[in-house]
Design a protein around this motif. Structure first.
Motif, PDB file in Angstrom:
ATOM      1  N   ALA A  77       0.827  -1.200   0.000  1.00 19.84           N
ATOM      2  CA  ALA A  77       0.000   0.000   0.000  1.00 19.84           C
ATOM      3  C   ALA A  77       0.865   1.256   0.000  1.00 19.84           C
ATOM      4  O   ALA A  77       0.540   2.256  -0.668  1.00 19.84           O
ATOM      5  N   THR A  78       1.993   1.227   0.724  1.00 20.31           N
ATOM      6  CA  THR A  78       2.901   2.371   0.743  1.00 20.31           C
ATOM      7  C   THR A  78       3.472   2.637  -0.644  1.00 20.31           C
ATOM      8  O   THR A  78       3.613   3.786  -1.079  1.00 20.31           O
ATOM      9  N   ASP A  79       3.826   1.562  -1.344  1.00 24.33           N
ATOM     10  CA  ASP A  79       4.320   1.697  -2.718  1.00 24.33           C
ATOM     11  C   ASP A  79       3.281   2.356  -3.606  1.00 24.33           C
ATOM     12  O   ASP A  79       3.575   3.227  -4.431  1.00 24.33           O
ATOM     13  N   MET A 101      -2.658   1.287   8.332  1.00 27.07           N
ATOM     14  CA  MET A 101      -2.784  -0.128   8.720  1.00 27.07           C
ATOM     15  C   MET A 101      -1.520  -0.540   9.458  1.00 27.07           C
ATOM     16  O   MET A 101      -0.494   0.145   9.370  1.00 27.07           O
ATOM     17  N   PRO A 102      -1.552  -1.626  10.183  1.00 26.00           N
ATOM     18  CA  PRO A 102      -0.347  -2.109  10.876  1.00 26.00           C
ATOM     19  C   PRO A 102       0.758  -2.448   9.872  1.00 26.00           C
ATOM     20  O   PRO A 102       0.494  -3.001   8.804  1.00 26.00           O
ATOM     21  N   ILE A 132      -5.943   4.340   2.324  1.00 30.82           N
ATOM     22  CA  ILE A 132      -6.016   2.885   2.201  1.00 30.82           C
ATOM     23  C   ILE A 132      -5.876   2.317   3.606  1.00 30.82           C
ATOM     24  O   ILE A 132      -4.847   2.533   4.269  1.00 30.82           O
ATOM     25  N   SER A 133      -6.908   1.603   4.064  1.00 33.16           N
ATOM     26  CA  SER A 133      -6.876   1.006   5.405  1.00 33.16           C
ATOM     27  C   SER A 133      -7.232  -0.463   5.313  1.00 33.16           C
ATOM     28  O   SER A 133      -7.784  -0.921   4.300  1.00 33.16           O
ATOM     29  N   ALA A 134      -6.904  -1.206   6.385  1.00 29.05           N
ATOM     30  CA  ALA A 134      -7.175  -2.648   6.352  1.00 29.05           C
ATOM     31  C   ALA A 134      -7.407  -3.162   7.759  1.00 29.05           C
ATOM     32  O   ALA A 134      -6.820  -2.669   8.731  1.00 29.05           O
ATOM     33  N   THR A 135      -8.286  -4.143   7.856  1.00 30.58           N
ATOM     34  CA  THR A 135      -8.525  -4.891   9.099  1.00 30.58           C
ATOM     35  C   THR A 135      -8.679  -6.358   8.720  1.00 30.58           C
ATOM     36  O   THR A 135      -8.593  -6.727   7.543  1.00 30.58           O
ATOM     37  N   TRP A 157      -9.653 -10.858   5.095  1.00 27.31           N
ATOM     38  CA  TRP A 157      -8.951  -9.583   5.201  1.00 27.31           C
ATOM     39  C   TRP A 157      -9.832  -8.543   4.527  1.00 27.31           C
ATOM     40  O   TRP A 157     -10.319  -8.747   3.395  1.00 27.31           O
ATOM     41  N   LEU A 158     -10.038  -7.419   5.180  1.00 26.06           N
ATOM     42  CA  LEU A 158     -10.911  -6.371   4.684  1.00 26.06           C
ATOM     43  C   LEU A 158     -10.084  -5.122   4.413  1.00 26.06           C
ATOM     44  O   LEU A 158      -9.490  -4.547   5.337  1.00 26.06           O
ATOM     45  N   ILE A 159     -10.025  -4.706   3.144  1.00 26.34           N
ATOM     46  CA  ILE A 159      -9.224  -3.551   2.729  1.00 26.34           C
ATOM     47  C   ILE A 159     -10.182  -2.486   2.212  1.00 26.34           C
ATOM     48  O   ILE A 159     -11.034  -2.756   1.350  1.00 26.34           O
ATOM     49  N   GLU A 160     -10.047  -1.266   2.737  1.00 22.60           N
ATOM     50  CA  GLU A 160     -10.894  -0.157   2.316  1.00 22.60           C
ATOM     51  C   GLU A 160     -10.048   0.901   1.620  1.00 22.60           C
ATOM     52  O   GLU A 160      -8.942   1.230   2.068  1.00 22.60           O
ATOM     53  N   VAL A 161     -10.593   1.444   0.529  1.00 22.15           N
ATOM     54  CA  VAL A 161     -10.000   2.606  -0.140  1.00 22.15           C
ATOM     55  C   VAL A 161     -11.062   3.697  -0.081  1.00 22.15           C
ATOM     56  O   VAL A 161     -12.078   3.631  -0.772  1.00 22.15           O
TER      57      VAL A 161
END
Length: 471
Positions: free
Chosen positions: A323-325, A345-346, A384-387, A393-397
């Protein structure tokens, strides 16, 4: 063969059923009609017997031959008349057999009359019966007679045969009329619809074969309208499929040549790493990664054009690094200081996915959010977040843009119809949704209103995935 086809047709079966139902209705009418006929027949005998009795009252000295003639004319053996509480045997003759049954017509209920009539039709033996009734015009208190059942049963049978013949004629006539009506109102329009369907099936791309509703019956017209709508949608889908096939062929050719160009650019980018300029050294790895992804995308497009796209290569991926990339590349690509792009995100969160395909999905969604905010000319955020939970795995944009227009929400994952911005094709969302489905997951719109838009990626946890740790 022709006979069987007629009987199996809608109009043929309707003709048979109509005749049967009309006959059934006539049979239901037949039973009370025969009972009524029997009652009228016996009442007529009582009336004739009363007339004969009145002739005797007019002349006490009546010749025995005349008495026999009166009894024969009335069709009875003897007549008893009760007047002024006195019971008088008015006319008499020898009775050939004991009285079998007595019938009182004064208080007989419909059920009793029907039962007695059916018994008489069933019993073919000639019986001697007594019949009681009220005299006509109040000529006494009671009149009774004895007679046999032979002529009664014969008259009932003749009446019944006439009723059945009339019922058959009415049934056939009614069935023919209904047959013509059903054929005109239902069968012919249905055959027309079938012909349209057959013609359309032979050439679904030809819009001339699309049915035009003109049925007069409401239900048939609704069916024709539904068929027309389905044919329009299918014809449009086939045309779109043809355009996509042509586009795929063109894209495959372009990707082939673009891959060669990018390969050359990659060679020059490799040499940039040997530069002494610190800025060039920092930018070179990112440029190499971008070119490598572009080459990989071209190769994937070529494979897709051959309908040989490989399934995703699942492996453990550090989602934070990926996600950082995506965030850094989007920042470099936009150069827009008003739009803030971040990953929340962690740093140790690991998912199991194809890193190249997941990068493409996150890049598409992030770019859409950035462009939506930039179109407003206002500042905004894309995050961009994730849980995770036990199964996914749940990824939100999420972005703080103006939300999706109604047309985009209606055709969100349809190529060339679900474009989010003006001039967009909507292919990015279509490709992203397809890539996530290849992972066994789903991409869906979680929110879209004036406060922003949020897309949710749900990736299932499969065996062998690394443990996801939260700091």
């Amino acid at each position: 063969m022709r006979k069987n086809s007629v009987l199996n047709s809608l109009s043929g079966r309707f003709l048979i059923l109509t005749a049967l139902f009309v006959m059934l209705a006539e049979v239901m009418i037949f039973v009370p009609s025969v009972a009524r006929f029997r009652e009228d027949f016996l009442l007529l005998k009582l009336e004739k017997a009363q007339i004969a009795s009145l002739a005797l009252l007019a002349d006490d000295m009546i010749d025995p031959e005349l008495e026999s003639e009166l009894l024969a004319n009335a069709g009875v053996f003897n007549v008893v008349l009760r007047r002024d509480e006195v019971r008088q045997l008015m006319l008499s003759s020898p009775i050939p057999a004991p009285i079998y049954e007595t019938y009182d017509l004064r208080d007989a209920s419909p059920v009793t009359l029907i039962r007695d009539a059916m018994v008489r039709l069933w019993d073919s033996e000639n019986r001697v019966i007594r019949v009681m009734g009220e005299p006509v015009r109040g000529a006494g208190l009671l009149i009774e007679l004895t007679t046999d059942t032979q002529d009664l049963r014969a008259a009932m049978l003749a009446y019944g045969v006439n009723i059945l013949l009339l019922s058959a004629v009415i049934s056939v006539f009614t069935a023919i009329l209904l047959f013509v009506a059903v054929r005109g109102f239902l069968v012919v329009p249905i055959k027309r619809v079938v012909r349209h369907m057959q013609a359309y099936a032979a050439a679904p791309e030809d819009p001339r074969h699309i049915i035009q509703p003109n049925a007069g019956v409401t239900e048939l017209r609704e069916a024709e309208e539904a068929l027309m709508s389905m044919q329009n949608q299918l014809t449009g889908a086939l045309k779109q499929k043809e355009r996509l096939a042509q586009l795929g062929s063109a894209v495959a050719k372009i990707s082939h040549d673009l891959r060669n160009i990018l390969t050359t650019a990659q060679l020059f980018a490799d040499r940039m790493e040997d530069s002494d300029d610190p800025a060039v050294k920092r930018a070179a790895p990112k440029l190499l990664n971008s070119i490598r992804r572009a080459v990989n995308l071209c190769e994937t497009t070529l494979a897709f054009g051959k309908a040989e796209e490989a399934p995703p290569g699942l492996r453990d991926v550090n989602l934070f690094q990926l996600a950082t990339d995506v965030v850094e590349n989007e920042r470099l690509a936009s150069g827009d200081t008003l739009v803030s792009i971040s990953a929340d995100m962690p740093e140790t969160l690991v998912v199991r996915a194809d890193p190249e395909q997941l990068y493409r999905v996150l890049s598409n969604l992030t770019r859409n959010g950035r462009q939506a905010i930039a179109g407003t000319g206002l500042a905004g955020n894309v995050t961009i977040s994730a849980t995770q939970n036990e199964e996914n795995w749940l990824i939100e944009v999420r972005d703080t843009g103006p939300g999706l227009p109604p047309k985009a929400r209606e055709h969100l994952f349809t190529a060339f119809q679900g474009g989010i911005r003006k001039g967009g094709t909507g292919l990015g969302l279509v490709i992203s949704a397809e890539l996530i489905r290849g992972h066994g997951g789903r991409l869906e719109l979680a929110q879209s209103d004036s406060s922003g838009t949020c897309f949710l990626i749900c990736l299932p946890k499969v065996g062998g995935a690394a443990a996801a740790l939260f700091g």
